[in-house]
Motif scaffolding. Sequence first.
Motif, PDB file in Angstrom:
ATOM      1  N   PHE A 165       3.813  64.307 -27.034  1.00  0.00           N
ATOM      2  CA  PHE A 165       4.475  63.711 -27.605  1.00  0.00           C
ATOM      3  C   PHE A 165       4.215  63.348 -29.532  1.00  0.00           C
ATOM      4  O   PHE A 165       3.101  63.147 -29.400  1.00  0.00           O
ATOM      5  CB  PHE A 165       4.844  62.758 -26.629  1.00  0.00           C
ATOM      6  CG  PHE A 165       4.850  62.639 -25.553  1.00  0.00           C
ATOM      7  CD1 PHE A 165       6.493  63.232 -24.869  1.00  0.00           C
ATOM      8  CD2 PHE A 165       4.643  61.472 -24.883  1.00  0.00           C
ATOM      9  CE1 PHE A 165       6.908  62.846 -23.718  1.00  0.00           C
ATOM     10  CE2 PHE A 165       5.216  61.188 -23.238  1.00  0.00           C
ATOM     11  CZ  PHE A 165       6.373  61.686 -22.795  1.00  0.00           C
ATOM     12  N   GLY A 166       4.517  64.454 -29.983  1.00  0.00           N
ATOM     13  CA  GLY A 166       3.758  64.860 -30.556  1.00  0.00           C
ATOM     14  C   GLY A 166       5.529  63.559 -31.964  1.00  0.00           C
ATOM     15  O   GLY A 166       4.449  62.680 -32.836  1.00  0.00           O
ATOM     16  N   LEU A 167       6.499  63.190 -31.238  1.00  0.00           N
ATOM     17  CA  LEU A 167       7.258  62.038 -32.349  1.00  0.00           C
ATOM     18  C   LEU A 167       6.438  60.674 -33.068  1.00  0.00           C
ATOM     19  O   LEU A 167       5.854  60.472 -32.124  1.00  0.00           O
ATOM     20  CB  LEU A 167       7.988  62.526 -32.088  1.00  0.00           C
ATOM     21  CG  LEU A 167       9.107  63.447 -31.480  1.00  0.00           C
ATOM     22  CD1 LEU A 167      10.019  63.319 -30.828  1.00  0.00           C
ATOM     23  CD2 LEU A 167       9.566  64.233 -33.259  1.00  0.00           C
ATOM     24  N   ASN A 168       7.564  60.343 -33.781  1.00  0.00           N
ATOM     25  CA  ASN A 168       6.725  58.675 -33.861  1.00  0.00           C
ATOM     26  C   ASN A 168       7.663  58.381 -33.799  1.00  0.00           C
ATOM     27  O   ASN A 168       8.090  57.745 -34.551  1.00  0.00           O
ATOM     28  CB  ASN A 168       6.603  59.135 -36.003  1.00  0.00           C
ATOM     29  CG  ASN A 168       5.862  58.537 -36.589  1.00  0.00           C
ATOM     30  OD1 ASN A 168       4.418  58.834 -35.926  1.00  0.00           O
ATOM     31  ND2 ASN A 168       6.219  58.161 -37.684  1.00  0.00           N
ATOM     32  N   LEU A 169       7.672  58.024 -32.468  1.00  0.00           N
ATOM     33  CA  LEU A 169       8.523  57.137 -31.534  1.00  0.00           C
ATOM     34  C   LEU A 169       7.643  56.326 -31.040  1.00  0.00           C
ATOM     35  O   LEU A 169       6.629  56.625 -30.063  1.00  0.00           O
ATOM     36  CB  LEU A 169       9.638  58.267 -30.963  1.00  0.00           C
ATOM     37  CG  LEU A 169      10.696  57.002 -30.397  1.00  0.00           C
ATOM     38  CD1 LEU A 169      11.853  56.330 -31.528  1.00  0.00           C
ATOM     39  CD2 LEU A 169      11.600  58.540 -29.307  1.00  0.00           C
TER      40      LEU A 169
END
Lengths: 191, 191
Positions: A165-169
């Motif tokens: 999971f790369g995202l900023n979430l």
Amino acid sequence: MSPRPKTSLDMETIIRTAADLADRKGFGDVTLANLAKELNIKSPSLYNHVDGLPGLKKQLAIYGINNLYQALEDAKENFSKKDVVLALSIGYVGFARKHPGVYEATFNAPDPSDSEVQDAGSKIVGLVLDSLGAFGLEKEEALHAVRGLRSLIHGFCSLEQKGGFGLNLSLNESLSFMVEAFMAGIAARRC
Amino acid sequence: MSPRPKTSLDMETIIRTAADLADRKGFGDVTLANLAKELNIKSPSLYNHVDGLPGLKKQLAIYGINNLYQALEDAKENFSKKDVVLALSIGYVGFARKHPGVYEATFNAPDPSDSEVQDAGSKIVGLVLDSLGAFGLEKEEALHAVRGLRSLIHGFCSLEQKGGFGLNLSLNESLSFMVEAFMAGIAARRC
DNA sequence: TTGACTTAACTAATGCCATTAGTTAAAATT
DNA sequence: AATTTTAACTAATGGCATTAGTTAAGTCAA
């Protein structure tokens, strides 16, 4: 040199040490050489306790599955009946986060069809199946639902651990979201 | 003995051979020694093309992610707009079944945060995000939904490959069931 | 065409790993 | 007290990745 006394070592401490090693250095670093170092013995001595590296990994897998089961039972106890499934999910993910190496060992037994491994795993299926009782599903549907839940949570843990999971979430929000969505879809089935 | 001519080997055939090896013998058997054997060279020669075993695995991961992306695009084309998500899921699982070794390579890059690997992966996220457009979700919700879908399908593939599903029950039905349940839960969110 | 350079193969060597065989002394049992 | 069992040991083998150094084929410029 002289062989060392026989008192110290038993299966329990071997597996515990291996589990610790797995969680600290990663499942890939669980080798007979590394384990022997931590136990202050030479690696061939481990063959007196364990059936080679595959044997060690099998034991570690069973140990992990049993501990995961315990974690799920605890999670079930400590939360209201309303959100059992979310509680279980959070408990599952919590275990995987706290014990990443052991969790990985859990589904890396050398032979997954081994009956001891299989038996340990089916206890978990039973527990989840039980927790799904409130949803009043048909037998087959319930089994599909358990598979779905396992897939969802295991997939989440696996991707989280591998940095998928790369995202900023927020990961925790994603987890609640997906569990709630899945269960809402299941619940809608009753109509 | 004399070194062999330089004509034959290029990056493309190396990775393709490695991919083949992975699918035939398993990801664990992707070693420089095995790959060299299949290419009829000695393993140190591979260092002229690839940055050791980690370098090979990185290349294989990227190769796999790109092929998976292609498979998803194809799946998207060949099915009606109505059930895009189910079509994507089936395409994804189909790829993992047909290329188990390459699929495993996909999320076993030595460094998942590597930008090349990351970039290849985010193309897939984009494709799925796009396919979710019809559901009219908020931006954040859509991202949670993509994570959920990935978790669900990856978890399913992972458990299927590791023999995690013991029971006597159709796997394909389980897959449809879980995808439909999840998407129903998502759709219910619009209200 | 020839000579220099680059490249992609090679061999040799190192170190780490699992595993097997054979040894020894401590502990348990008789 | 003598015997057996056990759990440690050392030594050796073979497979692996990796590094260093060598060599000849291919490339390219004069």
